[in-house]
Motif scaffolding. Structure first.
Motif, PDB file in Angstrom:
ATOM      1  N   LYS A  43     -22.913  13.034  15.907  1.00 45.94           N
ATOM      2  CA  LYS A  43     -22.362  11.987  16.606  1.00 45.94           C
ATOM      3  C   LYS A  43     -22.918  12.235  18.287  1.00 45.94           C
ATOM      4  O   LYS A  43     -23.239  13.307  18.519  1.00 45.94           O
ATOM      5  CB  LYS A  43     -20.826  12.075  16.598  1.00 45.94           C
ATOM      6  N   GLU A  44     -22.894  11.105  18.926  1.00 45.36           N
ATOM      7  CA  GLU A  44     -23.120  11.511  20.431  1.00 45.36           C
ATOM      8  C   GLU A  44     -22.006  12.333  21.234  1.00 45.36           C
ATOM      9  O   GLU A  44     -20.897  12.309  20.622  1.00 45.36           O
ATOM     10  CB  GLU A  44     -23.144  10.037  21.080  1.00 45.36           C
ATOM     11  N   ARG A  45     -22.549  12.902  22.262  1.00 47.24           N
ATOM     12  CA  ARG A  45     -21.569  13.596  23.013  1.00 47.24           C
ATOM     13  C   ARG A  45     -20.605  12.604  23.495  1.00 47.24           C
ATOM     14  O   ARG A  45     -20.709  11.159  24.123  1.00 47.24           O
ATOM     15  CB  ARG A  45     -22.350  14.081  24.256  1.00 47.24           C
ATOM     16  N   GLU A  46     -19.063  12.861  23.560  1.00 41.98           N
ATOM     17  CA  GLU A  46     -17.924  12.128  23.788  1.00 41.98           C
ATOM     18  C   GLU A  46     -17.098  12.651  25.074  1.00 41.98           C
ATOM     19  O   GLU A  46     -16.838  13.898  24.991  1.00 41.98           O
ATOM     20  CB  GLU A  46     -17.034  11.873  22.832  1.00 41.98           C
ATOM     21  N   SER A  63      -7.971   8.579  22.803  1.00 43.04           N
ATOM     22  CA  SER A  63      -7.687   9.497  21.553  1.00 43.04           C
ATOM     23  C   SER A  63      -6.863  10.645  21.726  1.00 43.04           C
ATOM     24  O   SER A  63      -6.195  11.276  21.075  1.00 43.04           O
ATOM     25  CB  SER A  63      -8.803   9.672  20.612  1.00 43.04           C
ATOM     26  N   VAL A  64      -7.025  11.437  23.090  1.00 42.18           N
ATOM     27  CA  VAL A  64      -6.371  12.550  23.267  1.00 42.18           C
ATOM     28  C   VAL A  64      -5.144  12.515  24.246  1.00 42.18           C
ATOM     29  O   VAL A  64      -4.452  13.492  24.456  1.00 42.18           O
ATOM     30  CB  VAL A  64      -7.485  13.588  23.829  1.00 42.18           C
ATOM     31  N   GLU A  89     -10.199  15.363  13.199  1.00 46.22           N
ATOM     32  CA  GLU A  89     -11.183  14.485  14.091  1.00 46.22           C
ATOM     33  C   GLU A  89     -11.368  15.062  15.298  1.00 46.22           C
ATOM     34  O   GLU A  89     -12.247  14.735  15.996  1.00 46.22           O
ATOM     35  CB  GLU A  89     -10.683  13.207  14.063  1.00 46.22           C
ATOM     36  N   ASP A  90     -10.627  16.376  15.749  1.00 41.53           N
ATOM     37  CA  ASP A  90     -10.933  16.888  17.249  1.00 41.53           C
ATOM     38  C   ASP A  90     -11.941  17.904  16.991  1.00 41.53           C
ATOM     39  O   ASP A  90     -12.547  18.445  17.612  1.00 41.53           O
ATOM     40  CB  ASP A  90      -9.790  17.641  17.698  1.00 41.53           C
ATOM     41  N   THR A  91     -12.473  18.053  15.562  1.00 41.09           N
ATOM     42  CA  THR A  91     -13.490  19.021  15.367  1.00 41.09           C
ATOM     43  C   THR A  91     -14.671  18.660  16.070  1.00 41.09           C
ATOM     44  O   THR A  91     -15.318  17.700  15.803  1.00 41.09           O
ATOM     45  CB  THR A  91     -13.596  19.215  13.881  1.00 41.09           C
ATOM     46  N   ALA A  92     -15.359  19.758  16.885  1.00 44.71           N
ATOM     47  CA  ALA A  92     -16.460  19.462  17.499  1.00 44.71           C
ATOM     48  C   ALA A  92     -16.824  20.707  18.416  1.00 44.71           C
ATOM     49  O   ALA A  92     -16.185  21.721  18.583  1.00 44.71           O
ATOM     50  CB  ALA A  92     -16.387  18.142  18.585  1.00 44.71           C
ATOM     51  N   VAL A  93     -17.908  20.772  18.940  1.00 53.08           N
ATOM     52  CA  VAL A  93     -18.317  21.692  20.117  1.00 53.08           C
ATOM     53  C   VAL A  93     -17.947  21.326  21.313  1.00 53.08           C
ATOM     54  O   VAL A  93     -18.103  19.859  21.708  1.00 53.08           O
ATOM     55  CB  VAL A  93     -19.846  21.828  20.116  1.00 53.08           C
ATOM     56  N   TYR A  94     -16.958  21.818  22.124  1.00 48.35           N
ATOM     57  CA  TYR A  94     -16.561  21.487  23.333  1.00 48.35           C
ATOM     58  C   TYR A  94     -17.297  21.908  24.560  1.00 48.35           C
ATOM     59  O   TYR A  94     -17.577  23.363  24.741  1.00 48.35           O
ATOM     60  CB  TYR A  94     -15.055  21.692  23.619  1.00 48.35           C
ATOM     61  N   ARG A 106     -16.196  10.010  34.390  1.00 50.72           N
ATOM     62  CA  ARG A 106     -16.275  10.090  32.739  1.00 50.72           C
ATOM     63  C   ARG A 106     -17.476  10.042  32.119  1.00 50.72           C
ATOM     64  O   ARG A 106     -17.603  10.326  30.946  1.00 50.72           O
ATOM     65  CB  ARG A 106     -15.432   8.686  32.205  1.00 50.72           C
ATOM     66  N   SER A 107     -18.522   9.499  32.941  1.00 50.97           N
ATOM     67  CA  SER A 107     -19.869   9.287  32.425  1.00 50.97           C
ATOM     68  C   SER A 107     -20.666  10.783  32.373  1.00 50.97           C
ATOM     69  O   SER A 107     -20.322  11.456  33.471  1.00 50.97           O
ATOM     70  CB  SER A 107     -20.724   8.615  33.074  1.00 50.97           C
ATOM     71  N   PRO A 108     -20.977  11.278  31.039  1.00 55.17           N
ATOM     72  CA  PRO A 108     -21.967  12.470  31.117  1.00 55.17           C
ATOM     73  C   PRO A 108     -23.166  12.393  32.284  1.00 55.17           C
ATOM     74  O   PRO A 108     -23.360  13.635  32.801  1.00 55.17           O
ATOM     75  CB  PRO A 108     -22.620  12.338  29.995  1.00 55.17           C
ATOM     76  N   SER A 109     -23.661  11.276  32.685  1.00 49.79           N
ATOM     77  CA  SER A 109     -24.678  11.358  33.953  1.00 49.79           C
ATOM     78  C   SER A 109     -24.091  11.474  34.993  1.00 49.79           C
ATOM     79  O   SER A 109     -25.021  11.791  36.263  1.00 49.79           O
ATOM     80  CB  SER A 109     -25.355   9.915  33.979  1.00 49.79           C
ATOM     81  N   ASP A 110     -22.702  11.540  35.446  1.00 46.80           N
ATOM     82  CA  ASP A 110     -22.180  11.937  36.603  1.00 46.80           C
ATOM     83  C   ASP A 110     -22.170  13.385  36.568  1.00 46.80           C
ATOM     84  O   ASP A 110     -21.695  13.990  37.780  1.00 46.80           O
ATOM     85  CB  ASP A 110     -20.950  11.633  36.811  1.00 46.80           C
TER      86      ASP A 110
END
Length: 124
Positions: A43-46, A63-64, A89-94, A106-110
């Protein structure tokens, strides 16, 4: 230059809690908005949560909301993510990230600087 190191990840059962920490180096920490993002396999980075430079404004993905809380301690150059009522569904690398702006974005580009990430696994 800002370096970020996350900690606090691990394996937890559904309904449990974890507290992630992100220690930052660099004198600009107290002037930077901070964010937490996550990426699950395939999945993409969220975006997860963000906090402005002073800690007075926060933002969460839907969702959180009501389960996760972002906070910061500028005296300790650390940002936290308290995660309660965890779901599989919270399983991920944080990853934590530091922005070049002061307000919660909120944008990764920021975001300019990124940590290596910490694994969170929630079992059902």
């Amino acid at each position: 230059q800002v370096q970020l190191v996350e900690s606090g990840g691990g394996l937890v059962q559904a309904g449990g809690s974890l507290r992630l920490s992100c220690a930052a180096s660099g004198r600009t920490f107290s002037r930077a908005a901070m964010g937490w993002f996550r990426q699950a396999p395939g999945k993409e980075r969220e975006f997860v949560a963000a906090i402005n430079w002073s800690g007075g404004t926060t933002s969460y993905t839907d969702s959180v909301k009501g389960r996760f809380t972002i906070s910061r301690d500028n005296a300790k150059n650390t940002v936290y993510l308290q995660m309660n009522s965890l779901k599989p569904e919270d399983t991920a690398v944080y990853h934590c990230a530091a922005s070049s702006v002061r307000f919660a974005v909120r944008s990764p580009s920021d975001y300019t600087y990124w940590g290596q990430g910490t694994q969170v696994t929630v079992s059902s």
